[in-house]
Design a protein around this motif. Structure first.
Motif, PDB file in Angstrom:
ATOM      1  N   PRO A  52       0.797  -1.228   0.000  1.00 51.70           N
ATOM      2  CA  PRO A  52       0.000   0.000   0.000  1.00 51.70           C
ATOM      3  C   PRO A  52       0.832   1.282   0.000  1.00 51.70           C
ATOM      4  CG  PRO A  52      -0.962  -1.601   1.474  1.00 51.70           C
ATOM      5  CD  PRO A  52       0.364  -2.158   1.040  1.00 51.70           C
ATOM      6  N   ARG A  53       0.411   2.173  -0.870  1.00 54.86           N
ATOM      7  CA  ARG A  53       0.955   3.530  -0.991  1.00 54.86           C
ATOM      8  C   ARG A  53       2.462   3.570  -1.202  1.00 54.86           C
ATOM      9  NH1 ARG A  53      -2.903   2.782   2.125  1.00 54.86           N
ATOM     10  NH2 ARG A  53      -1.768   2.658   4.095  1.00 54.86           N
ATOM     11  N   LEU A  58       2.988  -0.836  -6.572  1.00 52.92           N
ATOM     12  CA  LEU A  58       2.027  -0.848  -7.674  1.00 52.92           C
ATOM     13  C   LEU A  58       2.258  -2.019  -8.627  1.00 52.92           C
ATOM     14  CD1 LEU A  58       1.798   2.955  -8.499  1.00 52.92           C
ATOM     15  CD2 LEU A  58      -0.061   1.497  -7.657  1.00 52.92           C
ATOM     16  N   LEU A 109      -5.763  -1.663  -7.046  1.00 51.93           N
ATOM     17  CA  LEU A 109      -5.853  -0.249  -6.653  1.00 51.93           C
ATOM     18  C   LEU A 109      -6.513  -0.071  -5.286  1.00 51.93           C
ATOM     19  CD1 LEU A 109      -6.720   1.492 -10.040  1.00 51.93           C
ATOM     20  CD2 LEU A 109      -4.539   1.499  -8.803  1.00 51.93           C
ATOM     21  N   MET A 110      -7.524  -0.892  -5.005  1.00 52.90           N
ATOM     22  CA  MET A 110      -8.199  -0.791  -3.710  1.00 52.90           C
ATOM     23  C   MET A 110      -7.262  -1.227  -2.580  1.00 52.90           C
ATOM     24  SD  MET A 110     -11.122   0.169  -2.384  1.00 52.90           S
ATOM     25  CE  MET A 110     -12.526  -0.113  -3.430  1.00 52.90           C
ATOM     26  N   TRP A 112      -3.973  -1.211  -2.701  1.00 51.37           N
ATOM     27  CA  TRP A 112      -2.871  -0.244  -2.650  1.00 51.37           C
ATOM     28  C   TRP A 112      -3.305   1.042  -1.932  1.00 51.37           C
ATOM     29  CZ3 TRP A 112      -1.618   4.652  -4.517  1.00 51.37           C
ATOM     30  CH2 TRP A 112      -0.254   4.980  -4.499  1.00 51.37           C
ATOM     31  N   THR A 113      -4.544   1.446  -2.167  1.00 54.27           N
ATOM     32  CA  THR A 113      -5.042   2.701  -1.585  1.00 54.27           C
ATOM     33  C   THR A 113      -5.439   2.544  -0.123  1.00 54.27           C
ATOM     34  OG1 THR A 113      -5.874   3.352  -3.767  1.00 54.27           O
ATOM     35  CG2 THR A 113      -6.736   4.562  -1.872  1.00 54.27           C
ATOM     36  N   PHE A 114      -6.115   1.453   0.214  1.00 52.97           N
ATOM     37  CA  PHE A 114      -6.703   1.322   1.550  1.00 52.97           C
ATOM     38  C   PHE A 114      -6.074   0.245   2.432  1.00 52.97           C
ATOM     39  CE2 PHE A 114     -10.114   3.108  -1.134  1.00 52.97           C
ATOM     40  CZ  PHE A 114     -10.294   4.306  -0.462  1.00 52.97           C
ATOM     41  N   GLN A 175      -9.882  -5.497   1.183  1.00 47.07           N
ATOM     42  CA  GLN A 175      -9.746  -4.392   0.235  1.00 47.07           C
ATOM     43  C   GLN A 175      -9.630  -4.929  -1.191  1.00 47.07           C
ATOM     44  OE1 GLN A 175      -7.681  -4.926   2.897  1.00 47.07           O
ATOM     45  NE2 GLN A 175      -7.403  -3.050   4.069  1.00 47.07           N
ATOM     46  N   GLY A 179     -12.333  -4.418  -4.109  1.00 48.91           N
ATOM     47  CA  GLY A 179     -11.873  -3.805  -5.355  1.00 48.91           C
ATOM     48  C   GLY A 179     -12.090  -4.705  -6.557  1.00 48.91           C
TER      49      GLY A 179
END
Length: 194
Positions: A52-53, A58, A109-110, A112-114, A175, A179
């Protein structure tokens, strides 16, 4: 129906089933081979999961579905991947790859983001949930008898999986599940008129 038409239909069906089996078998082979290699390397490939982040995290959008933490994790993803993936192909084999990509992107993406800081998200369950979302909503969007029937069968047999998109068990990437599910719904919407 003339005998030549029956023969052509049988050959086409046989070829379609062979292509579906090859596609699913090749993908599963990649899952299992990656698991064996990762195990032999002491889990070194796990760093290619979704972090994540993190910019390097990614890359996990592409690699995470092929990575699994242990044999139980891999088996738990293998069975629904084959069943739901095959159902996606039954609906339309041309949708398998795009639905898979929508699901991978949504799950990745979900997560990675949350995802929790410092966590690593791996496994094909995000893709599985993408197939589930696609199959459940494809009938709603296309409104064809076959798609509605497939949506109802999916709901009856696999509908309980939907509970996996809610936060719950520690170590399970809800997550990625959520996603992937959203990615599958978006794919169903995208293909509604195609």
């Amino acid at each position: 129906m003339p005998r030549s038409s029956v023969t052509k239909t049988t050959k086409a069906l046989t070829q379609s089933l062979r292509t579906q089996a090859t596609t699913l078998g090749t993908t599963l082979g990649a899952f299992w081979l990656t698991f064996v290699v990762n195990s032999a390397l002491g889990g070194a490939l796990t760093s290619f999961g979704i972090i994540p982040r993190s910019i390097t995290g990614l890359r996990g959008i592409v690699f995470a579905p092929f990575l699994h933490g242990n044999l139980n994790h891999l088996i738990a993803n293998t069975i629904p991947f084959v069943a739901l993936g095959w159902m996606v192909m039954l609906r339309d084999a041309r949708h398998f790859l795009p639905v898979t990509l929508f699901s991978m992107l949504g799950a990745g993406l979900m997560a990675w983001t949350f995802g929790a800081p410092g966590s690593v998200h791996i496994g094909a369950s995000g893709v599985v949930f993408g197939y589930l979302g696609f199959l459940l909503l494809a009938g709603v969007y296309t409104r064809s008898f076959g798609s509605i029937l497939l949506s109802l069968v999916t709901a009856g047999v696999w509908g309980g999986l939907v509970l996996g998109i809610a936060p719950g068990q520690v170590g399970i990437s809800w997550q990625a599940h959520l996603g992937g599910f959203i990615g599958g719904i978006l794919a169903a919407r995208f293909f509604r008129k195609r």
